[in-house]
Write a protein that holds these residues in place. Structure first.
Motif, PDB file in Angstrom:
ATOM      1  N   UNK A   1       0.853  -1.185   0.000  1.00 34.37           N
ATOM      2  CA  UNK A   1       0.000   0.000   0.000  1.00 34.37           C
ATOM      3  C   UNK A   1       0.892   1.239   0.000  1.00 34.37           C
ATOM      4  N   UNK A   2       0.386   2.375  -0.508  1.00 35.95           N
ATOM      5  CA  UNK A   2       1.161   3.614  -0.401  1.00 35.95           C
ATOM      6  C   UNK A   2       1.216   4.090   1.037  1.00 35.95           C
ATOM      7  N   UNK A   3       2.305   4.712   1.458  1.00 35.03           N
ATOM      8  CA  UNK A   3       3.532   4.958   0.696  1.00 35.03           C
ATOM      9  C   UNK A   3       4.337   3.671   0.567  1.00 35.03           C
ATOM     10  N   UNK A   4       4.962   3.450  -0.580  1.00 35.60           N
ATOM     11  CA  UNK A   4       5.577   2.167  -0.888  1.00 35.60           C
ATOM     12  C   UNK A   4       6.988   2.059  -0.321  1.00 35.60           C
ATOM     13  N   UNK A   5       7.257   0.899   0.282  1.00 40.33           N
ATOM     14  CA  UNK A   5       8.607   0.642   0.783  1.00 40.33           C
ATOM     15  C   UNK A   5       9.528   0.307  -0.381  1.00 40.33           C
ATOM     16  N   UNK A   6      10.822   0.399  -0.134  1.00 42.91           N
ATOM     17  CA  UNK A   6      11.799   0.199  -1.191  1.00 42.91           C
ATOM     18  C   UNK A   6      11.703  -1.152  -1.863  1.00 42.91           C
ATOM     19  N   UNK A   7      11.464  -2.218  -1.071  1.00 40.78           N
ATOM     20  CA  UNK A   7      11.413  -3.550  -1.671  1.00 40.78           C
ATOM     21  C   UNK A   7      10.194  -3.698  -2.575  1.00 40.78           C
ATOM     22  N   UNK A   8       9.086  -2.970  -2.268  1.00 38.24           N
ATOM     23  CA  UNK A   8       7.895  -3.034  -3.110  1.00 38.24           C
ATOM     24  C   UNK A   8       8.154  -2.351  -4.450  1.00 38.24           C
ATOM     25  N   UNK A   9       8.865  -1.244  -4.419  1.00 35.69           N
ATOM     26  CA  UNK A   9       9.224  -0.548  -5.658  1.00 35.69           C
ATOM     27  C   UNK A   9      10.146  -1.424  -6.499  1.00 35.69           C
ATOM     28  N   UNK A  10      11.086  -2.099  -5.845  1.00 38.37           N
ATOM     29  CA  UNK A  10      12.010  -2.979  -6.557  1.00 38.37           C
ATOM     30  C   UNK A  10      11.261  -4.163  -7.168  1.00 38.37           C
TER      31      UNK A  10
ATOM     32  N   UNK B   1       3.186   5.124  -9.438  1.00 35.04           N
ATOM     33  CA  UNK B   1       3.530   6.531  -9.658  1.00 35.04           C
ATOM     34  C   UNK B   1       2.368   7.444  -9.265  1.00 35.04           C
ATOM     35  N   UNK B   2       1.146   6.938  -9.448  1.00 37.86           N
ATOM     36  CA  UNK B   2      -0.049   7.710  -9.091  1.00 37.86           C
ATOM     37  C   UNK B   2      -0.508   7.398  -7.666  1.00 37.86           C
ATOM     38  N   UNK B   3       0.273   6.573  -6.955  1.00 38.75           N
ATOM     39  CA  UNK B   3      -0.044   6.149  -5.577  1.00 38.75           C
ATOM     40  C   UNK B   3      -1.416   5.477  -5.503  1.00 38.75           C
ATOM     41  N   UNK B   4      -1.738   4.702  -6.546  1.00 41.73           N
ATOM     42  CA  UNK B   4      -3.028   4.024  -6.618  1.00 41.73           C
ATOM     43  C   UNK B   4      -2.909   2.511  -6.503  1.00 41.73           C
ATOM     44  N   UNK B   5      -1.686   2.007  -6.509  1.00 38.98           N
ATOM     45  CA  UNK B   5      -1.493   0.550  -6.527  1.00 38.98           C
ATOM     46  C   UNK B   5      -1.642  -0.045  -5.132  1.00 38.98           C
ATOM     47  N   UNK B   6      -2.392  -1.140  -5.083  1.00 42.97           N
ATOM     48  CA  UNK B   6      -2.535  -1.918  -3.856  1.00 42.97           C
ATOM     49  C   UNK B   6      -2.542  -3.410  -4.202  1.00 42.97           C
ATOM     50  N   UNK B   7      -1.899  -4.169  -3.341  1.00 46.13           N
ATOM     51  CA  UNK B   7      -1.815  -5.615  -3.568  1.00 46.13           C
ATOM     52  C   UNK B   7      -1.863  -6.337  -2.230  1.00 46.13           C
ATOM     53  N   UNK B   8      -2.578  -7.443  -2.183  1.00 45.20           N
ATOM     54  CA  UNK B   8      -2.625  -8.275  -0.977  1.00 45.20           C
ATOM     55  C   UNK B   8      -2.383  -9.717  -1.390  1.00 45.20           C
ATOM     56  N   UNK B   9      -1.517 -10.378  -0.663  1.00 42.80           N
ATOM     57  CA  UNK B   9      -1.228 -11.787  -0.914  1.00 42.80           C
ATOM     58  C   UNK B   9      -1.352 -12.536   0.409  1.00 42.80           C
ATOM     59  N   UNK B  10      -2.093 -13.627   0.407  1.00 45.84           N
ATOM     60  CA  UNK B  10      -2.277 -14.432   1.609  1.00 45.84           C
ATOM     61  C   UNK B  10      -1.683 -15.815   1.362  1.00 45.84           C
ATOM     62  N   UNK B  11      -0.704 -16.184   2.185  1.00 44.51           N
ATOM     63  CA  UNK B  11      -0.029 -17.478   2.059  1.00 44.51           C
ATOM     64  C   UNK B  11      -0.411 -18.341   3.265  1.00 44.51           C
ATOM     65  N   UNK B  12      -1.094 -19.476   3.049  1.00 46.20           N
ATOM     66  CA  UNK B  12      -1.423 -20.364   4.166  1.00 46.20           C
ATOM     67  C   UNK B  12      -0.191 -21.181   4.571  1.00 46.20           C
ATOM     68  N   UNK B  13       0.040 -21.287   5.866  1.00 48.62           N
ATOM     69  CA  UNK B  13       1.105 -22.128   6.407  1.00 48.62           C
ATOM     70  C   UNK B  13       0.484 -23.203   7.296  1.00 48.62           C
ATOM     71  N   UNK B  14       0.893 -24.438   7.084  1.00 52.83           N
ATOM     72  CA  UNK B  14       0.471 -25.533   7.955  1.00 52.83           C
ATOM     73  C   UNK B  14       1.519 -25.703   9.054  1.00 52.83           C
ATOM     74  N   UNK B  15       1.059 -25.682  10.302  1.00 58.08           N
ATOM     75  CA  UNK B  15       1.946 -25.901  11.455  1.00 58.08           C
ATOM     76  C   UNK B  15       1.634 -27.302  11.986  1.00 58.08           C
TER      77      UNK B  15
END
Length: 267
Positions: free
Chosen positions: A191-200, A246-260
């Protein structure tokens, strides 16, 4: 055995367990005396183990460079070693645990037997179900392409990176009893503001670098023409991501299930 960089481990595990540690309840961390974190990498899980327990936590990994980071960032003891041939005596620990390790090994059941050998009590594995990852994005093409590329990658990768329901059975095959399973959902958001790794990451999508990192696996299941078409679509999607950023409009969500999965070493 697949290899990972310290930056990759840091990015993909950022924030994991910060929201809840309930899925680790069966590890009985408060009751442990000596814990071995196998495939510890840069120590993401080791930090959690140390925070939740008064036990001695030992980090083991085959990659000396990752352990250097783990030692600097956690101050925990580190050991260079092979997960399939642990350099410890029988029953040296009362908990042996790994996170996102078995999915990268060709014979996870053999590794679990080695875990059981050096544990006097519990063995645990925290493994991602990569076949059930969910992605949502303001760039529509990203959702479709992520699913298509992920499905091809899962077919082409040499190890079972979606162990899922197989894990409890592997525990029992390794001679572990009282097997229990919980599930943890790790959500990663951009989400904005974007961290460096997200820009990369966006730049790597637009240039195709991220896509090319999986070339061998993808080419083993798709034709050359299909690969080239996918790559073009992926780069186009990446450019759309960069534009929305660049327009501060990008959003992304990723959900990774982990089995314990936790089992008891039956001596």
């Amino acid at each position: 055995m697949r290899r990972f960089t310290a930056d990759y481990l840091s990015r993909t595990r950022a924030g994991m367990w910060d929201d809840s540690r309930d899925a680790l309840a069966d590890l009985d961390l408060a009751g442990r005396a000596r814990i071995l974190d196998v495939g510890a990498g840069t120590g993401e899980l080791s930090r959690v183990l140390a925070a939740e327990s008064s036990a001695e936590v030992v980090c083991l990994d085959a990659d000396r460079s990752l352990l250097t980071v783990a030692r600097e960032e956690t101050t925990l003891p580190v050991v260079v070693g092979d997960a399939t041939r642990l350099p410890f005596d029988d029953d040296a620990f009362d908990l042996v645990v790994c996170q996102a390790l078995l999915v990268n090994l060709p014979s996870p059941e053999e590794t679990l037997r080695e875990f059981a050998r050096v544990s006097s009590e519990l063995v645990a594995a925290v493994e991602p179900d990569n076949a059930s990852v969910g992605v949502d994005s303001t760039v529509d093409a990203e959702v479709r392409l992520d699913r298509r590329v992920r499905e091809a990658y899962l077919k082409g990768v040499a190890t079972d990176v979606a162990l899922g329901d197989r894990l409890p059975g592997l525990f029992r095959e390794a001679g572990l009893g009282d097997v229990r399973t919980r599930r943890y959902f790790h959500e990663k958001r951009v989400d904005p503001p974007y961290e460096g790794h997200a820009v990369e990451d966006a730049r790597r999508k637009a240039t195709g670098e991220g896509f090319d990192a999986h070339e061998r696996e993808l080419r083993s299941v798709v034709s050359d023409d299909e690969y080239d078409d996918l790559r073009r679509e992926w780069r186009s999607m990446g450019r759309a991501v960069v534009e929305q950023m660049s327009a501060r409009e990008y959003r992304r969500a990723e959900v990774v299930p982990f089995d314990v999965v936790v089992g008891r070493a039956e001596k």
